[in-house]
Design a protein around this motif. Structure first.
Motif, short mmCIF file in Angstrom:
data_model
loop_
_atom_site.label_atom_id
_atom_site.label_comp_id
_atom_site.label_asym_id
_atom_site.label_seq_id
_atom_site.Cartn_x
_atom_site.Cartn_y
_atom_site.Cartn_z
N SER A 63 49.53 46.72 87.53
CA SER A 63 48.95 46.95 86.20
C SER A 63 47.68 47.80 86.29
N GLY A 73 54.85 54.49 78.90
CA GLY A 73 55.89 53.49 79.11
C GLY A 73 55.68 52.70 80.39
N ALA A 74 55.27 53.40 81.45
CA ALA A 74 55.04 52.73 82.74
C ALA A 74 53.89 51.74 82.63
N SER A 75 52.84 52.12 81.92
CA SER A 75 51.69 51.23 81.73
C SER A 75 52.09 50.00 80.92
N SER A 76 52.89 50.22 79.89
CA SER A 76 53.35 49.11 79.05
C SER A 76 54.25 48.16 79.84
N ASP A 77 55.14 48.72 80.67
CA ASP A 77 56.02 47.89 81.50
C ASP A 77 55.22 47.06 82.49
N ALA A 78 54.19 47.66 83.07
CA ALA A 78 53.34 46.93 84.02
C ALA A 78 52.63 45.77 83.35
N GLN A 79 52.15 45.98 82.12
CA GLN A 79 51.48 44.91 81.37
C GLN A 79 52.47 43.80 81.02
N SER A 80 53.71 44.18 80.66
CA SER A 80 54.74 43.20 80.32
C SER A 80 55.11 42.35 81.53
N LEU A 81 55.21 42.98 82.70
CA LEU A 81 55.53 42.26 83.93
C LEU A 81 54.42 41.28 84.28
#
Length: 198
Positions: A63, A73-81
């Motif tokens: 993150s 999108g990559a930043s959002s996916d990292a936050q979701s994970l």
């Protein structure tokens, strides 16, 4: 009439294992021992928990790296994970303070200390040092005895005078001259066949 003092069923709390592991140390090791909310009960080693803590640290690092990424999108996916990994720990009853400590120290804990969820007295202790535990396994039964019931037997002929909300007065032979006031909270709907009491 005569009665027996008993714990209030609504104030009994079961402490169960939320994940598989092994009990390493007991802080509360006797039936009848008083405990306070937040006081440590035992420490557990869990391979699943250690693996999830490692995943948390990887998700935190990922993150941080993705914050400066040009891909939204990559930043959002990292936050979701990261959020999902934190939530998995919360579902195992891991406190937010413990999760924050892992993230701050960037260090995986080999064992986890489980605190008492309530204040009370241990009615039953199933936990034994060295024992393997599985999700759902009972470890302790704790009762809050700040309020108790008196289970009184009333003869069938007197049941018409007993109604919920009626005041009651209780005295005990071991406390001569002292009385306790309460009220009838519940009347069982059946009469005992043997004693013909309610």
């Amino acid at each position: 009439t005569n009665g027996v003092i008993a714990e209030d069923e609504a104030r009994i709390h079961a402490v169960n294992a939320r994940f598989a592991g092994y009990i390493e140390k007991l802080f509360v090791d006797r039936t009848g021992q008083p405990v306070r909310r937040g006081e440590p009960l035992l420490t557990v080693y869990s391979p699943d928990l250690v693996a999830t803590e490692r995943e948390l640290l990887l998700a935190v690092e990922n993150s941080r790296r993705m914050q400066n990424s040009s891909s939204e999108g990559a930043s959002s996916d990292a936050q979701s994970l990261l959020a999902a990994t934190r939530q998995r720990l919360r579902l195992w009853d891991i406190a937010d303070s413990e999760i924050a400590r892992i993230e701050k120290n960037e260090e995986v804990s080999r064992t986890l200390t489980l605190p008492s969820p309530v204040s009370g007295v241990v009615l039953k202790k199933d936990a034994v040092a060295g024992m393997a535990i599985t999700p759902g396994m009972p470890l302790y039964t704790i009762a809050d005895l700040s309020v108790v019931w008196v289970l009184a037997d009333v003869y069938q002929s007197e049941t018409g005078a007993v109604m919920r909300g009626n005041p009651s007065e209780v005295s005990a032979s071991f406390l001569p001259g002292e009385t306790f006031r309460g009220q009838i909270d519940f009347v069982y709907p059946t009469v005992s066949e043997d004693s013909r009491t309610l």
